[in-house]
Design a protein around this motif. Structure first.
Motif, PDB file in Angstrom:
ATOM      1  N   CYS A 189      91.720  80.012  -2.751  1.00  0.00           N
ATOM      2  CA  CYS A 189      93.488  79.370  -3.129  1.00  0.00           C
ATOM      3  C   CYS A 189      93.290  78.655  -1.658  1.00  0.00           C
ATOM      4  O   CYS A 189      93.726  77.698  -1.488  1.00  0.00           O
ATOM      5  CB  CYS A 189      94.775  80.496  -2.630  1.00  0.00           C
ATOM      6  N   GLU A 190      92.691  78.067  -1.440  1.00  0.00           N
ATOM      7  CA  GLU A 190      91.982  77.141  -0.216  1.00  0.00           C
ATOM      8  C   GLU A 190      92.744  75.501   0.034  1.00  0.00           C
ATOM      9  O   GLU A 190      94.036  75.399  -0.066  1.00  0.00           O
ATOM     10  CB  GLU A 190      91.005  76.676   0.740  1.00  0.00           C
ATOM     11  N   THR A 191      92.404  75.437  -1.265  1.00  0.00           N
ATOM     12  CA  THR A 191      92.746  73.968  -1.767  1.00  0.00           C
ATOM     13  C   THR A 191      94.113  73.775  -2.650  1.00  0.00           C
ATOM     14  O   THR A 191      94.800  72.591  -1.818  1.00  0.00           O
ATOM     15  CB  THR A 191      91.401  73.551  -2.613  1.00  0.00           C
ATOM     16  N   ARG A 211      98.252  85.095  -7.106  1.00  0.00           N
ATOM     17  CA  ARG A 211      97.817  85.190  -5.953  1.00  0.00           C
ATOM     18  C   ARG A 211      98.061  83.611  -5.321  1.00  0.00           C
ATOM     19  O   ARG A 211      98.914  82.687  -4.320  1.00  0.00           O
ATOM     20  CB  ARG A 211      96.257  84.962  -5.149  1.00  0.00           C
ATOM     21  N   GLU A 212      97.275  82.883  -6.027  1.00  0.00           N
ATOM     22  CA  GLU A 212      97.630  81.341  -5.720  1.00  0.00           C
ATOM     23  C   GLU A 212      98.338  80.944  -5.963  1.00  0.00           C
ATOM     24  O   GLU A 212      99.624  79.790  -5.131  1.00  0.00           O
ATOM     25  CB  GLU A 212      96.677  80.333  -6.577  1.00  0.00           C
ATOM     26  N   ARG A 213      99.779  81.095  -7.066  1.00  0.00           N
ATOM     27  CA  ARG A 213     101.215  80.381  -7.813  1.00  0.00           C
ATOM     28  C   ARG A 213     102.162  81.285  -6.651  1.00  0.00           C
ATOM     29  O   ARG A 213     102.588  80.276  -6.386  1.00  0.00           O
ATOM     30  CB  ARG A 213     101.130  80.935  -9.333  1.00  0.00           C
ATOM     31  N   ALA A 214     101.631  82.762  -6.253  1.00  0.00           N
ATOM     32  CA  ALA A 214     102.324  82.724  -5.347  1.00  0.00           C
ATOM     33  C   ALA A 214     102.416  82.643  -3.481  1.00  0.00           C
ATOM     34  O   ALA A 214     103.560  82.483  -3.464  1.00  0.00           O
ATOM     35  CB  ALA A 214     102.593  84.476  -5.113  1.00  0.00           C
ATOM     36  N   LEU A 215     101.515  81.790  -4.065  1.00  0.00           N
ATOM     37  CA  LEU A 215     101.773  81.201  -2.024  1.00  0.00           C
ATOM     38  C   LEU A 215     102.218  80.058  -2.278  1.00  0.00           C
ATOM     39  O   LEU A 215     102.737  79.316  -0.756  1.00  0.00           O
ATOM     40  CB  LEU A 215      99.764  80.903  -1.986  1.00  0.00           C
TER      41      LEU A 215
END
Length: 193
Positions: A134-136, A71-75
């Motif tokens: 994933c905020e940071t 999810r973090e990578r995709a964002l």
């Protein structure tokens, strides 16, 4: 084996992860999240409970929603790889529009999984934790793309607001319309992004 191709061990790990995740989703859809034990999932995937936790240390919730790294990578990729004329907020809205309750083109099984997540308190809470986790990285990527300082409070605030949208808008009667309304508000607060 060519460079970049996974070896036998990696393929076996991936197959085990997929078998566990598939078994869990089927059991959850059939009987409900709270009515299925990790032992039943492991048994259905023909693995040990210890193997389940080795692959999914987050437990039952992670079997449905993963660990957040994808999810973090995709964002980050949605922001970095957007077309030149697409704003950061438009790229993020487009990205979220393809996820869970916002995706109008999802297949029936994916729709049922999204409904399961929204209607199960433990899954909904875990999903929110994954998003806000994933905020940071999201704030960092927005700063990188805008030439602003990573510690810019307004960018951290924007990242937090964006990442709260799946939880808030996902439970509305019309999630895609709520997604659009949320981003309309963000556009007013962060014009030009």
């Amino acid at each position: 084996m060519g460079q970049g191709e996974p070896g036998r061990r990696e393929r076996k790990k991936a197959a085990t992860r997929q078998a566990l995740s598939s078994a869990a989703r089927e059991l959850f859809l059939e009987r409900g999240f709270d009515n299925v034990t990790v032992a039943e999932i492991a048994d259905a995937a023909d693995t040990a409970v210890s193997t389940l936790f080795a692959h999914f240390p987050g437990g039952k919730e992670a079997l449905v929603l993963g660990d957040g790294h994808e999810r973090e990578r995709a964002l980050a990729e949605a922001v970095r790889n957007r077309a030149e004329q697409v704003t950061i907020l438009e790229a993020l809205r487009e990205f979220l529009a393809t996820r869970g309750p916002f995706d109008p083109d999802s297949d029936p099984r994916s729709r049922r999984v999204a409904d399961l997540v929204v209607s199960t308190p433990a899954l909904r809470a875990y999903a929110r934790t994954l998003w806000t986790g994933c905020e940071t990285e999201l704030a960092r990527v927005i700063a990188e793309q805008t030439g602003r300082d990573e510690d810019d409070f307004s960018l951290r605030l924007l990242a937090r607001y964006v990442l709260e949208i799946p939880d808030l808008a996902g439970i509305e009667p019309d999630p895609p319309a709520a997604l659009d309304a949320a981003f309309a508000s963000l556009h007013r607060g962060w014009p030009g992004l």
